[in-house]
Design a protein around this motif. Structure first.
Motif, mmCIF file in Angstrom:
data_model
loop_
_atom_site.group_PDB
_atom_site.id
_atom_site.type_symbol
_atom_site.label_atom_id
_atom_site.label_comp_id
_atom_site.label_asym_id
_atom_site.label_seq_id
_atom_site.Cartn_x
_atom_site.Cartn_y
_atom_site.Cartn_z
ATOM 1 N N PRO A 59 22.176 -71.553 -42.093
ATOM 2 C CA PRO A 59 22.836 -71.110 -40.864
ATOM 3 C C PRO A 59 23.889 -72.100 -40.372
ATOM 4 C CG PRO A 59 20.520 -70.606 -40.744
ATOM 5 C CD PRO A 59 20.705 -71.434 -41.989
ATOM 6 N N LYS A 60 23.577 -73.377 -40.435
ATOM 7 C CA LYS A 60 24.523 -74.363 -39.923
ATOM 8 C C LYS A 60 25.784 -74.443 -40.776
ATOM 9 C CE LYS A 60 24.859 -79.146 -38.332
ATOM 10 N NZ LYS A 60 24.155 -80.436 -38.157
ATOM 11 N N LYS A 61 25.648 -74.329 -42.105
ATOM 12 C CA LYS A 61 26.790 -74.501 -43.001
ATOM 13 C C LYS A 61 27.470 -73.186 -43.380
ATOM 14 C CE LYS A 61 24.964 -78.727 -45.146
ATOM 15 N NZ LYS A 61 24.512 -79.335 -46.429
ATOM 16 N N ASP A 62 26.686 -72.115 -43.542
ATOM 17 C CA ASP A 62 27.221 -70.888 -44.123
ATOM 18 C C ASP A 62 27.618 -69.830 -43.100
ATOM 19 O OD1 ASP A 62 26.808 -71.915 -46.687
ATOM 20 O OD2 ASP A 62 24.750 -71.161 -46.750
ATOM 21 N N ALA A 63 27.042 -69.867 -41.902
ATOM 22 C CA ALA A 63 27.384 -68.844 -40.908
ATOM 23 C C ALA A 63 28.824 -69.025 -40.447
ATOM 24 C CB ALA A 63 26.432 -68.924 -39.722
ATOM 25 N N ILE A 64 29.556 -67.928 -40.338
ATOM 26 C CA ILE A 64 30.914 -68.006 -39.810
ATOM 27 C C ILE A 64 30.915 -67.877 -38.291
ATOM 28 C CG2 ILE A 64 31.875 -67.094 -41.954
ATOM 29 C CD1 ILE A 64 32.373 -64.447 -40.479
ATOM 30 N N LEU A 65 29.787 -67.462 -37.734
ATOM 31 C CA LEU A 65 29.617 -67.382 -36.283
ATOM 32 C C LEU A 65 28.127 -67.534 -36.005
ATOM 33 C CD1 LEU A 65 30.795 -66.801 -33.447
ATOM 34 C CD2 LEU A 65 30.462 -64.364 -33.907
ATOM 35 N N LEU A 66 27.765 -68.484 -35.174
ATOM 36 C CA LEU A 66 26.360 -68.813 -34.957
ATOM 37 C C LEU A 66 26.104 -69.028 -33.476
ATOM 38 C CD1 LEU A 66 23.759 -69.466 -36.668
ATOM 39 C CD2 LEU A 66 24.396 -71.873 -36.439
ATOM 40 N N GLU A 67 24.954 -68.548 -33.028
ATOM 41 C CA GLU A 67 24.581 -68.752 -31.637
ATOM 42 C C GLU A 67 24.437 -70.235 -31.311
ATOM 43 O OE1 GLU A 67 21.782 -64.987 -30.392
ATOM 44 O OE2 GLU A 67 20.919 -66.563 -31.633
ATOM 45 N N MET A 102 32.691 -72.942 -39.102
ATOM 46 C CA MET A 102 31.720 -72.153 -38.353
ATOM 47 C C MET A 102 31.850 -72.469 -36.885
ATOM 48 S SD MET A 102 27.640 -72.658 -38.182
ATOM 49 C CE MET A 102 27.962 -74.038 -37.088
ATOM 50 N N ARG A 103 31.809 -71.455 -36.018
ATOM 51 C CA ARG A 103 31.837 -71.713 -34.593
ATOM 52 C C ARG A 103 30.534 -71.244 -33.977
ATOM 53 N NH1 ARG A 103 36.750 -68.153 -32.584
ATOM 54 N NH2 ARG A 103 37.413 -68.511 -34.707
ATOM 55 N N THR A 104 30.175 -71.864 -32.869
ATOM 56 C CA THR A 104 28.964 -71.461 -32.162
ATOM 57 C C THR A 104 29.343 -70.844 -30.838
ATOM 58 O OG1 THR A 104 28.734 -73.629 -31.166
ATOM 59 C CG2 THR A 104 27.575 -73.267 -33.221
ATOM 60 N N VAL A 105 28.489 -69.930 -30.362
ATOM 61 C CA VAL A 105 28.768 -69.191 -29.134
ATOM 62 C C VAL A 105 27.551 -69.210 -28.256
ATOM 63 C CG1 VAL A 105 29.259 -66.915 -28.185
ATOM 64 C CG2 VAL A 105 30.476 -67.687 -30.198
ATOM 65 N N THR A 106 27.734 -69.479 -26.971
ATOM 66 C CA THR A 106 26.642 -69.420 -26.013
ATOM 67 C C THR A 106 26.541 -68.014 -25.458
ATOM 68 O OG1 THR A 106 26.985 -71.716 -25.389
ATOM 69 C CG2 THR A 106 25.769 -70.341 -23.848
ATOM 70 N N LEU A 128 29.394 -60.634 -31.033
ATOM 71 C CA LEU A 128 30.760 -60.179 -31.334
ATOM 72 C C LEU A 128 31.588 -60.021 -30.055
ATOM 73 C CD1 LEU A 128 30.218 -57.435 -34.085
ATOM 74 C CD2 LEU A 128 31.169 -59.739 -34.400
ATOM 75 N N ALA A 129 30.962 -59.492 -29.028
ATOM 76 C CA ALA A 129 31.677 -59.290 -27.768
ATOM 77 C C ALA A 129 32.092 -60.626 -27.151
ATOM 78 C CB ALA A 129 30.803 -58.499 -26.791
ATOM 79 N N ALA A 130 31.234 -61.637 -27.292
ATOM 80 C CA ALA A 130 31.560 -62.955 -26.748
ATOM 81 C C ALA A 130 32.790 -63.556 -27.426
ATOM 82 C CB ALA A 130 30.366 -63.893 -26.907
ATOM 83 N N GLN A 131 33.086 -63.099 -28.657
ATOM 84 C CA GLN A 131 34.261 -63.568 -29.389
ATOM 85 C C GLN A 131 35.482 -62.690 -29.127
ATOM 86 O OE1 GLN A 131 33.497 -66.754 -30.111
ATOM 87 N NE2 GLN A 131 34.692 -66.457 -31.954
ATOM 88 N N GLY A 132 35.313 -61.617 -28.358
ATOM 89 C CA GLY A 132 36.427 -60.723 -28.084
ATOM 90 C C GLY A 132 36.730 -59.751 -29.203
ATOM 91 N N VAL A 133 35.839 -59.651 -30.195
ATOM 92 C CA VAL A 133 36.065 -58.736 -31.316
ATOM 93 C C VAL A 133 35.869 -57.296 -30.871
ATOM 94 C CG1 VAL A 133 35.284 -58.101 -33.642
ATOM 95 C CG2 VAL A 133 35.364 -60.504 -32.957
ATOM 96 N N ILE A 134 34.895 -57.075 -29.997
ATOM 97 C CA ILE A 134 34.643 -55.759 -29.408
ATOM 98 C C ILE A 134 34.403 -55.948 -27.920
ATOM 99 C CG2 ILE A 134 33.625 -54.765 -31.499
ATOM 100 C CD1 ILE A 134 30.848 -55.275 -30.189
ATOM 101 N N GLU A 135 34.331 -54.831 -27.207
ATOM 102 C CA GLU A 135 33.928 -54.861 -25.797
ATOM 103 C C GLU A 135 32.833 -53.828 -25.609
ATOM 104 O OE1 GLU A 135 35.812 -53.801 -21.420
ATOM 105 O OE2 GLU A 135 37.119 -54.725 -22.940
ATOM 106 N N LEU A 136 31.754 -54.227 -24.960
ATOM 107 C CA LEU A 136 30.635 -53.322 -24.724
ATOM 108 C C LEU A 136 30.745 -52.669 -23.351
ATOM 109 C CD1 LEU A 136 27.717 -55.535 -26.084
ATOM 110 C CD2 LEU A 136 28.682 -53.499 -27.177
ATOM 111 N N LYS A 137 30.148 -51.491 -23.238
ATOM 112 C CA LYS A 137 30.091 -50.820 -21.950
ATOM 113 C C LYS A 137 29.331 -51.684 -20.953
ATOM 114 C CE LYS A 137 29.916 -46.181 -24.012
ATOM 115 N NZ LYS A 137 29.060 -44.975 -24.200
ATOM 116 N N LYS A 138 29.733 -51.638 -19.718
ATOM 117 C CA LYS A 138 29.037 -52.392 -18.684
ATOM 118 C C LYS A 138 27.595 -51.904 -18.585
ATOM 119 C CE LYS A 138 33.036 -53.558 -15.809
ATOM 120 N NZ LYS A 138 33.662 -53.443 -14.471
#
Length: 278
Positions: free
Chosen positions: A217-225, A1-5, A155-165
Motif C-alpha cells: 500500500p505504501k509503495k504501490d498505491a497511486i492514492l492512499l488514505e 503516491m499521494r495520501t488523502v484525509t 475519489l471525490a476528495a481528489q476532485g475526480v468525481i462529485e457525489l450527491k449531497k
C-alpha cells in the motif's frame, strides 16, 4: 503516491472472507465458562492473523492467556461465527463496518479496542495518478456498502468525481452527481479486486487483500488514505455482554501494547499503521 484525509463520517472497510477453519470454539463465553479456558479469535490472514500470531507466540503465555486463532477469508463469516458463539472475539473490521453489519444482520457485536489502521488505496497498472485517468476509464470498486462509499469518497476528495449531497456512508455509483471523465464503475467482490488490475484502469483495494496479493500500500498505491482523522481503524470485537471477560481484556491490552506497535511498524513499514502510531 499521494495520501488523502477523509471526513470522519465516511464509512468503509468491510472485509469479506470464506471460513477456512471454524469449530465450536468450545471454551469461550458462549460455552458458559466465562473467564477460563482458551480464547478463540477469528481473523483474516493479513494483517490481523499475523498480528494475533505475534501475540500468541511472544506475549500470550507470559500474560496467562491461552489464545487460539481461526482464519477466515471473507468479511461475513467471522461476524456470524462470533454471534453464534463459535468464536469469543474477532479482529478484521473497522467500527463503521461493524455498525453496518449489526444494523443489517441483527447481530449484537461491539468493539472493545482499536488496534491498527489498514488504509484503503487505489492501484493501477495504467496510470500513476487518478486525476490523469483517461476519459471513459473503468474503475473497479468493492461491492460492499461501506467500502464502496469509502472508495467513492476518496475519489471525490481528489476532485475526480462529485457525489450527491448527503450520500454519505451509503454512497454507490448512482450517487455520483458529476463525472467529468465519464468513468465506468465496475463493482466486484473485495477479494477479486487485485486480480482485476489487468482488466480495469484502476481499482480500489482493501488493505488486507492488497497485502495478500503482494502489493505494498505504501509503495504501490497511486492514492492512499491518510491516517489523520481516519475512522477506519480495525477493532477487536466481541458479542455484547462479553466486554468484561478477563481473557478479552488481556488480549485487548496486548494488542495495544508497545510490543505490538513495534511489530506492526517493523513488519508493514507504513502499509499498516498501529493506532498508537497514527
Amino acid at each position: 503516491m499521494r495520501t488523502v484525509t477523509l471526513p470522519a463520517a465516511v464509512v468503509t472497510g468491510a472485509l469479506a472472507l470464506t471460513l477456512t477453519a471454524c469449530g465450536s470454539g468450545g471454551t469461550g463465553p458462549g460455552s458458559g465458562d466465562g473467564a477460563s479456558g482458551t480464547l478463540v479469535v477469528g481473523a483474516t490472514p493479513t494483517p490481523a492473523g499475523e498480528v494475533l500470531g505475534y501475540v500468541q507466540r511472544n506475549l500470550a503465555k507470559k500474560a496467562g492467556l491461552d489464545l487460539e486463532i481461526k482464519e477466515f477469508t471473507d468479511y461475513v463469516l467471522p461476524n456470524t461465527a462470533l454471534q453464534q458463539g463459535e468464536l469469543d472475539a474477532n479482529l478484521f473490521q473497522h467500527k463503521p463496518y461493524l455498525d453496518d453489519f449489526n444494523a443489517s444482520k441483527g447481530t449484537t457485536l461491539t468493539a472493545v479496542a482499536q488496534v491498527y489502521l489498514p488504509p484503503l488505496g487505489f492501484y493501477s497498472k495504467k496510470t500513476r495518478d487518478v486525476t490523469a485517468l483517461r476519459d471513459g476509464a473503468t474503475v473497479a470498486l468493492p461491492n460492499d456498502s461501506t467500502n464502496e462509499a469509502r472508495a467513492l469518497e476518496l475519489l471525490a476528495a481528489q476532485g475526480v468525481i462529485e457525489l450527491k449531497k448527503g450520500a454519505g456512508v451509503d454512497a454507490t455509483p448512482k450517487d455520483v452527481a458529476e463525472n467529468p471523465k465519464h468513468l465506468t464503475f465496475k463493482e466486484l467482490e473485495a477479494a477479486q479486486l487485485p486480480r482485476s488490475l489487468d482488466d480495469v484502469d484502476v481499482a480500489a483495494v482493501n488493505n488486507n487483500f492488497a497485502l495478500d496479493a503482494g502489493l505494498s500500500p505504501k509503495k504501490d498505491a497511486i492514492l492512499l488514505e491518510s491516517a489523520k482523522n481516519n475512522p477506519y481503524n480495525n477493532v477487536l470485537a466481541v458479542k455484547k455482554g462479553d466486554e468484561d471477560d478477563p481473557r478479552v481484556k488481556k488480549l485487548a491490552h496486548l494488542l495495544t501494547s508497545p510490543e505490538v506497535k513495534t511489530f506492526i511498524e517493523d513488519t508493514y513499514k507504513g502499509s499498516v499503521l498501529p493506532v498508537t502510531g497514527a
